[in-house]
Design an enzyme around this catalytic site. Structure first.
Site, PDB file in Angstrom:
ATOM      1  CG  ASP A  38     -10.773 126.670 -21.049  1.00  0.00           C
ATOM      2  OD1 ASP A  38     -10.550 125.494 -21.412  1.00  0.00           O
ATOM      3  OD2 ASP A  38     -10.656 127.649 -21.813  1.00  0.00           O
ATOM      4  CG  ASP A  64      -2.205 131.797 -19.741  1.00  0.00           C
ATOM      5  OD1 ASP A  64      -1.760 130.661 -19.994  1.00  0.00           O
ATOM      6  OD2 ASP A  64      -1.853 132.826 -20.357  1.00  0.00           O
ATOM      7  CE1 TYR A  73      -1.546 119.482 -30.407  1.00  0.00           C
ATOM      8  CE2 TYR A  73      -1.022 117.496 -31.649  1.00  0.00           C
ATOM      9  CZ  TYR A  73      -1.799 118.158 -30.707  1.00  0.00           C
ATOM     10  OH  TYR A  73      -2.821 117.479 -30.067  1.00  0.00           O
ATOM     11  CE  LYS A 102      -1.087 117.713 -27.170  1.00  0.00           C
ATOM     12  NZ  LYS A 102      -1.785 117.981 -25.897  1.00  0.00           N
TER      13      LYS A 102
HETATM   14  N1  LIG Z   1      -9.376 116.364 -30.476  1.00  0.00           N
HETATM   15  C1  LIG Z   1      -8.391 115.611 -30.936  1.00  0.00           C
HETATM   16  O1  LIG Z   1      -8.497 114.978 -32.006  1.00  0.00           O
HETATM   17  C2  LIG Z   1      -7.112 115.476 -30.144  1.00  0.00           C
HETATM   18  C3  LIG Z   1      -6.137 114.585 -30.600  1.00  0.00           C
HETATM   19  C4  LIG Z   1      -4.958 114.460 -29.880  1.00  0.00           C
HETATM   20  C5  LIG Z   1      -4.754 115.207 -28.729  1.00  0.00           C
HETATM   21  N2  LIG Z   1      -5.723 116.068 -28.320  1.00  0.00           N
HETATM   22  C6  LIG Z   1      -5.456 116.851 -27.109  1.00  0.00           C
HETATM   23  O2  LIG Z   1      -6.537 116.724 -26.197  1.00  0.00           O
HETATM   24  C7  LIG Z   1      -6.728 117.955 -25.497  1.00  0.00           C
HETATM   25  C8  LIG Z   1      -8.157 118.464 -25.680  1.00  0.00           C
HETATM   26  O3  LIG Z   1      -8.475 118.491 -27.042  1.00  0.00           O
HETATM   27  P1  LIG Z   1      -9.776 119.256 -27.613  1.00  0.00           P
HETATM   28  O4  LIG Z   1     -10.015 118.710 -28.963  1.00  0.00           O
HETATM   29  O5  LIG Z   1     -10.878 119.286 -26.606  1.00  0.00           O
HETATM   30  O6  LIG Z   1      -9.130 120.713 -27.761  1.00  0.00           O
HETATM   31  P2  LIG Z   1      -9.787 122.161 -27.689  1.00  0.00           P
HETATM   32  O7  LIG Z   1      -8.841 123.078 -28.404  1.00  0.00           O
HETATM   33  O8  LIG Z   1     -11.206 122.143 -28.142  1.00  0.00           O
HETATM   34  O9  LIG Z   1      -9.784 122.462 -26.118  1.00  0.00           O
HETATM   35  C9  LIG Z   1      -8.620 122.864 -25.472  1.00  0.00           C
HETATM   36  C10 LIG Z   1      -9.017 123.774 -24.326  1.00  0.00           C
HETATM   37  O10 LIG Z   1      -7.802 124.262 -23.714  1.00  0.00           O
HETATM   38  C11 LIG Z   1      -7.990 125.630 -23.416  1.00  0.00           C
HETATM   39  N3  LIG Z   1      -6.690 126.311 -23.330  1.00  0.00           N
HETATM   40  C12 LIG Z   1      -5.846 126.605 -24.347  1.00  0.00           C
HETATM   41  N4  LIG Z   1      -4.775 127.279 -23.873  1.00  0.00           N
HETATM   42  C13 LIG Z   1      -4.943 127.380 -22.523  1.00  0.00           C
HETATM   43  C14 LIG Z   1      -4.183 127.983 -21.486  1.00  0.00           C
HETATM   44  N5  LIG Z   1      -3.012 128.614 -21.730  1.00  0.00           N
HETATM   45  N6  LIG Z   1      -4.628 127.892 -20.220  1.00  0.00           N
HETATM   46  C15 LIG Z   1      -5.817 127.268 -19.953  1.00  0.00           C
HETATM   47  N7  LIG Z   1      -6.587 126.707 -20.894  1.00  0.00           N
HETATM   48  C16 LIG Z   1      -6.156 126.771 -22.179  1.00  0.00           C
HETATM   49  C17 LIG Z   1      -8.855 126.167 -24.551  1.00  0.00           C
HETATM   50  O11 LIG Z   1      -9.514 127.382 -24.200  1.00  0.00           O
HETATM   51  C18 LIG Z   1      -9.820 125.016 -24.785  1.00  0.00           C
HETATM   52  O12 LIG Z   1     -10.986 125.133 -23.997  1.00  0.00           O
HETATM   53  C19 LIG Z   1      -5.658 118.921 -26.034  1.00  0.00           C
HETATM   54  O13 LIG Z   1      -4.514 118.875 -25.211  1.00  0.00           O
HETATM   55  C20 LIG Z   1      -5.338 118.331 -27.394  1.00  0.00           C
HETATM   56  O14 LIG Z   1      -4.041 118.678 -27.868  1.00  0.00           O
HETATM   57  C21 LIG Z   1      -6.893 116.220 -28.993  1.00  0.00           C
END
Ligand SMILES: NC(=O)c1ccc[n+]([C@@H]2O[C@H](COP(=O)([O-])OP(=O)(O)OC[C@H]3O[C@@H](n4cnc5c(N)ncnc54)[C@H](O)[C@@H]3O)[C@@H](O)[C@H]2O)c1
Length: 263
Positions: free
Chosen positions: A53, A75, A168, A172
């Site tokens: 992360d 990153d 977004y 996606k």
């Molecule tokens: N939670 C939802 O309702 C939902 C719905 C649809 C899709 N998603 C997708 O599922 C995934 C996880 O969702 P979540 O709710 O746990 O999101 P979140 O934002 O809580 O977690 C995302 C993680 O990615 C890390 N991150 C961001 N940019 C980064 C980078 N450049 N390099 C490395 N790490 C990086 C962040 O630090 C974070 O820990 C995401 O891709 C999100 O778009 C989530």
């Protein structure tokens, strides 16, 4: 037979779906992110995990999951860091069988509000991040005879809603395209590439949403509730496992039926 945990194995295990596999998982932030829960499910299924992360929170997550999980700060938009992440996994575990690219960032703006900064941030993490993580996963998997990649898309990649940011949704949708392209390009190397497309899921970032928004998003699903991070993680584990050995190039909605509805 003792119940004491004297080995490097966690005590509570599921079915051994990923026994002996090595997985690199990105987006493994704080507890209750989908990435952190995915790492926990993979460990319970028998995998060893490099938990990566950008935030630094991967350290606590790895510590909580035990010695089969090694943290790495990355990153995913920086190629040298992505390359170093896979090199570290090979150094620690000897090889990489699975990549789960969960990392993502949210956006909030609609088409007439979008800024160049938001557009660049969303496309950079989702598109460039997917390109780079998949590229270097293929490079380390190929000499070992193959592997499995699971990208994280979104229900917003298929259709959209006024609550979802324009850029977004587009980013996606690009992940779906990259998933299919990489599946086609790398099938001959025995590398399967699939994606999970979550609907509204009660991960850490969605706790504390205004109640009206939470209710509205929950009711989008035919099941009329949010998903849990575990429900996303179990589908990712299946797609990454040998049980899905003839599944590649698909984007699986894990959305409680949201995308089956007309509105
Ligand atoms: N939670 C939802 O309702 C939902 C719905 C649809 C899709 N998603 C997708 O599922 C995934 C996880 O969702 P979540 O709710 O746990 O999101 P979140 O934002 O809580 O977690 C995302 C993680 O990615 C890390 N991150 C961001 N940019 C980064 C980078 N450049 N390099 C490395 N790490 C990086 C962040 O630090 C974070 O820990 C995401 O891709 C999100 O778009 C989530």
């Amino acid at each position: 037979m003792t119940t004491e945990n004297t080995s490097h194995e966690p005590i509570d295990r599921f079915g051994g779906l990923l026994e002996g596999k090595v997985a690199v998982i990105t987006g493994v932030g704080a507890a209750e992110t989908i990435g952190a829960v995915t790492a926990a499910v993979f460990v319970k299924e028998g995998a060893q995990v490099l938990a990566a992360d950008i935030s630094g929170a991967q350290k606590e997550t790895a510590l909580a999951l035990g010695p089969g999980v090694v943290p790495f700060q990355v990153d995913i938009t920086r190629e040298e860091e992505v390359e170093a992440m896979f090199a570290r996994a090979v150094e620690v575990f000897g090889r990489v069988d699975i990549l789960v690219n969960v990392a993502g960032n949210p956006g909030g703006r609609r088409g007439d509000e979008i800024t160049v900064e938001e557009y660049q941030s969303l496309t950079s993490v989702h598109l460039l991040g997917t390109v780079l993580t998949n590229k270097h996963a293929v490079r380390v998997m190929t000499p070992n005879g193959g592997g499995a990649i699971v990208n994280f898309s979104s229900a917003a990649s298929f259709n959209t809603d006024k609550l979802i940011s324009t850029a977004y949704a587009a980013a996606k949708a690009g992940i779906n395209s990259l998933t299919k392209s990489n599946a086609v390009h790398h099938g001959p190397q025995n590398i399967r590439v699939n994606a999970v497309a979550p609907g509204f899921t009660m991960s850490k970032k969605n706790r504390g949403l205004p109640p009206a928004i939470e209710e509205s998003l929950s009711n989008k699903a035919a099941l009329a509730r949010p998903g849990t991070p575990e429900e996303q993680a179990h589908v990712a584990a299946f797609l990454a496992s040998d049980r899905a050995s003839f599944v590649t190039g698909v984007v699986v909605p894990v959305d409680g039926g949201w995308t089956a509805k007309l509105a």
